[in-house]
Design a protein around this motif. Structure first.
Motif, short mmCIF file in Angstrom:
data_model
loop_
_atom_site.label_atom_id
_atom_site.label_comp_id
_atom_site.label_asym_id
_atom_site.label_seq_id
_atom_site.Cartn_x
_atom_site.Cartn_y
_atom_site.Cartn_z
N ARG A 186 60.61 -15.44 -37.68
CA ARG A 186 60.80 -14.60 -36.51
C ARG A 186 61.63 -15.26 -35.24
NH1 ARG A 186 54.69 -12.29 -35.87
NH2 ARG A 186 54.43 -11.47 -37.89
N GLU A 188 61.62 -16.00 -32.41
CA GLU A 188 60.97 -15.56 -31.26
C GLU A 188 61.53 -16.15 -29.97
OE1 GLU A 188 57.63 -14.75 -31.25
OE2 GLU A 188 56.69 -15.26 -33.23
N PHE A 196 52.14 -24.13 -32.92
CA PHE A 196 51.64 -22.86 -32.42
C PHE A 196 52.50 -21.65 -32.74
CE2 PHE A 196 50.51 -19.31 -29.55
CZ PHE A 196 48.99 -19.02 -30.13
N ARG A 197 53.55 -21.62 -31.90
CA ARG A 197 54.66 -20.52 -32.40
C ARG A 197 55.92 -21.12 -32.56
NH1 ARG A 197 53.78 -15.64 -30.66
NH2 ARG A 197 52.64 -16.18 -29.11
N THR A 198 56.35 -20.88 -33.64
CA THR A 198 57.65 -21.24 -34.51
C THR A 198 58.32 -20.43 -34.89
OG1 THR A 198 56.40 -22.04 -36.25
CG2 THR A 198 56.62 -23.71 -34.78
N PHE A 201 57.56 -20.16 -40.09
CA PHE A 201 56.18 -20.66 -40.18
C PHE A 201 55.44 -20.08 -41.63
CE2 PHE A 201 54.40 -16.38 -39.12
CZ PHE A 201 55.56 -15.94 -38.28
N GLN A 203 52.47 -18.04 -43.68
CA GLN A 203 51.11 -16.84 -43.48
C GLN A 203 50.64 -16.99 -44.83
OE1 GLN A 203 53.34 -13.29 -42.53
NE2 GLN A 203 52.40 -13.36 -40.56
N GLU A 272 45.16 -16.07 -30.75
CA GLU A 272 44.75 -15.62 -32.09
C GLU A 272 45.38 -16.69 -33.03
OE1 GLU A 272 47.29 -12.04 -33.06
OE2 GLU A 272 47.56 -12.65 -35.00
N ILE A 273 44.60 -16.84 -34.19
CA ILE A 273 44.86 -17.77 -35.26
C ILE A 273 45.00 -16.66 -36.74
CG2 ILE A 273 44.11 -19.89 -34.58
CD1 ILE A 273 41.56 -19.72 -36.20
N SER A 314 45.22 -11.30 -41.82
CA SER A 314 46.67 -12.16 -41.95
C SER A 314 46.45 -13.50 -41.01
CB SER A 314 47.68 -11.21 -41.01
OG SER A 314 48.74 -11.67 -40.80
N GLY A 316 47.88 -17.49 -39.91
CA GLY A 316 48.80 -18.31 -40.02
C GLY A 316 48.49 -19.71 -40.50
N ARG A 319 49.38 -22.45 -37.63
CA ARG A 319 48.48 -22.18 -36.46
C ARG A 319 47.16 -22.70 -36.66
NH1 ARG A 319 49.23 -16.81 -33.19
NH2 ARG A 319 51.52 -17.37 -32.93
P1 ATP Z 1 51.44 -13.32 -31.47
O1 ATP Z 1 50.86 -12.26 -30.84
O2 ATP Z 1 50.73 -14.66 -31.41
O3 ATP Z 1 53.01 -13.44 -31.88
P2 ATP Z 1 51.25 -11.62 -33.89
O4 ATP Z 1 50.31 -10.74 -33.29
O5 ATP Z 1 52.54 -11.21 -33.87
O6 ATP Z 1 50.87 -13.19 -33.42
P3 ATP Z 1 50.90 -11.38 -36.78
O7 ATP Z 1 52.19 -10.52 -36.81
O8 ATP Z 1 49.30 -10.53 -36.60
O9 ATP Z 1 50.88 -12.21 -35.28
O10 ATP Z 1 50.75 -12.51 -37.77
C1 ATP Z 1 49.44 -13.14 -38.12
C2 ATP Z 1 49.47 -14.57 -38.21
O11 ATP Z 1 50.66 -15.20 -38.40
C3 ATP Z 1 48.87 -14.85 -36.70
O12 ATP Z 1 47.60 -14.56 -36.34
C4 ATP Z 1 49.66 -16.41 -36.42
O13 ATP Z 1 48.37 -17.25 -37.06
C5 ATP Z 1 50.50 -16.23 -37.35
N1 ATP Z 1 51.83 -16.35 -36.72
C6 ATP Z 1 52.49 -15.28 -36.18
N2 ATP Z 1 53.67 -15.54 -35.66
C7 ATP Z 1 53.87 -16.95 -35.74
C8 ATP Z 1 54.72 -17.90 -35.26
N3 ATP Z 1 55.90 -17.39 -34.40
N4 ATP Z 1 54.40 -19.04 -35.50
C9 ATP Z 1 53.41 -19.56 -36.00
N5 ATP Z 1 52.50 -18.71 -36.56
C10 ATP Z 1 52.60 -17.34 -36.24
#
Ligand code: ATP
Length: 447
Positions: A186, A188, A196-198, A201, A203, A272-273, A314, A316, A319
């Motif tokens: 993604r 981001e 935490f947010r990369t 990553f 899933q 969220e994890i 779902s 991560g 994370r």
């Molecule tokens: P966030 O709101 O934190 O961006 P999300 O609601 O978009 O997360 P989901 O699409 O539900 O996340 O993805 C499921 C899981 O994937 C998340 O709970 C998280 O653990 C992981 N995840 C999502 N985006 C990332 C990211 N950019 N980097 C690391 N882990 C991620």
């Protein structure tokens, strides 16, 4: 929890080979990380725990490893082409980009008064534009719009499009699930907080296909199962909670959604994890519509067919690895010693090294015996042999990477074939027969 746990972890992870910044010698790439020798073991152990709980230990979930590159229509059907967007503001002067809701932006972007939070210039911020978070690339030798493909932003779509393949090849009956672990990408806008947010990553996702009407019962079941799993990793129950999605947060097709949140401390707090979602029949219906193929379940005994509802879990992998590290990190004083210790109190099943093996001193046959023990144990457990420096330092080095046991060959060992085994958490040392070590480790690691 240590107040600066994240900073301490970033430094420990680099120093001890858990996690490095990607392409560090070139100055690093934004928000991408590489797992070093200990980190790859830790994350692999975590993924193995998930795979075991979700696939191997059950007869109603099948595993899958779908490709990252998929047919571009998949992302139209899933809604990602149109809807996986964040409003973005960019600065004409410094070229930096921000999310439109960035609290540091002063004024209304697109107006002369708006001020760039990076360079401080006024009137240089463009009005918000929709920015798609999917990475685009080209499939094949021609770079034109017809050959655009995306790096998947989630693994789930690989499961939906294989629903019929998996169901028919395994003859699973509803309710059943399909699980997979894999990379997602993604772009981001505001990545950060270490892993935490990369932008790249992993899933760990599972889609559970159920009969409509039974979906809320299964949703409650999976909420409970997934919370228990996080606790089984040793995450402190006080640092875990559910967050129910509000009406604004809920996707339009979602029937219910809860996040498992972990308290990362500091400015992050509870985050969220894992997400647990009741997605109804949205995904299968959309893929049936876009592909022209029926995606139904045929209930032969009752002579009926229907589109199953999906309950998704779902998580991560990165994370959750970070949650495990934050949860495990401690700085402690050691009774009777002036020097304190840093310890990663990892669940033994997750620890990258299960036992450190040391000769007390480098003489009198102790190194030979310790090396023999290490060689005997190595095919069964990841062990680490170390003869360098004072014994106390060697214990500290293993504490810091979460090794649950240290085995020491001392002056007595060569005469009576016994060694000491030290427990990382209680610091207690017991004397055991060297021939029993494999059984002792097996028993202690299973506790
Ligand atoms: P966030 O709101 O934190 O961006 P999300 O609601 O978009 O997360 P989901 O699409 O539900 O996340 O993805 C499921 C899981 O994937 C998340 O709970 C998280 O653990 C992981 N995840 C999502 N985006 C990332 C990211 N950019 N980097 C690391 N882990 C991620």
């Amino acid at each position: 929890m240590h107040p600066d746990v994240m900073d301490r972890l970033v430094s420990l992870c680099k120093r001890r080979g858990f996690i490095f910044q990607s392409s560090e010698i070139y100055g690093g790439t934004g928000s991408v990380w590489d797992y070093g020798p200990l980190g790859v073991e830790l994350k692999k152990n975590l993924k193995d725990r998930w795979w075991h709980a979700m696939v191997r230990a059950r007869d109603d979930i099948e595993g899958l490893d779908a490709a990252i590159l998929m047919h571009p229509r998949v992302w139209e059907a899933s809604g990602h082409v149109a809807g996986f967007v964040d409003p973005l503001v960019d600065c004409r002067n410094c070229k930096k980009r921000f999310r439109a809701d960035d609290p540091r932006i002063k004024g209304e972007p697109g107006t002369p008064d708006a001020q760039c939070p990076a360079c401080g210039m006024k009137g240089t911020l463009n009005a918000p534009r929709q920015f798609n978070l999917m990475f685009k690339t080209f499939m094949g030798p021609v770079e034109d719009t017809a050959s655009i493909v995306y790096l998947r932003p989630e693994t789930a779509q690989g499961i939906y499009v294989n629903f019929t393949n998996v169901q028919q090849s395994t003859r699973q009956k509803i309710p059943f699930g399909i699980a997979q672990i894999g990379k997602a990408f993604r772009n981001e806008i505001t990545p950060g907080n270490f892993i935490f947010r990369t932008r790249e990553f992993e899933q760990m996702e599972m889609q559970f296909f159920v009969e409509p009407g039974t979906d809320m019962t299964w949703f409650e079941y999976w909420k409970d199962q997934r919370m228990r799993w996080h606790q089984s990793l040793g995450l402190d129950p006080a640092l875990l909670q559910f967050h129910q999605h509000t009406t604004e947060e809920l996707a339009h097709y979602a029937r219910a959604a809860f996040d498992v949140q972990f308290d990362f401390g500091g400015t992050l707090g509870f985050q969220e994890i894992e997400g647990i979602h009741n997605r109804g029949d949205f995904d299968l219906t959309r893929h049936a519509e876009f592909s022209g193929k029926k995606l139904e379940y045929v209930d032969q005994p009752n002579n009926r067919r229907f589109v199953p509802y999906v309950v998704e879990t779902s998580a991560g992998a990165d994370r959750t690895t970070l949650a495990v590290l934050v949860n495990a990190y401690r700085e402690e004083t050691v009774p009777g010693e002036s020097e304190g210790r840093t310890v990663l109190a990892l669940d033994p099943s997750l620890a990258p090294v299960k036992a450190g093996i040391f000769p007390l001193v480098k003489k009198d046959g102790m190194p030979e015996m310790a090396m023999r023990i290490a060689a005997d144990l190595r095919p069964h457990y990841p062990v680490f042999y170390d003869e360098a420096g004072a014994i106390g330092r060697r214990y500290r080095r293993q504490d810091e990477v979460g090794t649950p046991f240290c085995i020491t060959v001392d002056g007595q060992s060569t005469s009576d074939n016994t060694v000491t085994i030290r427990d990382r958490d209680s610091l207690q040392q017991d004397r055991v027969n060297a021939d029993q070590l494999r059984a002792v480790l097996q028993e202690r690691l299973a506790r």
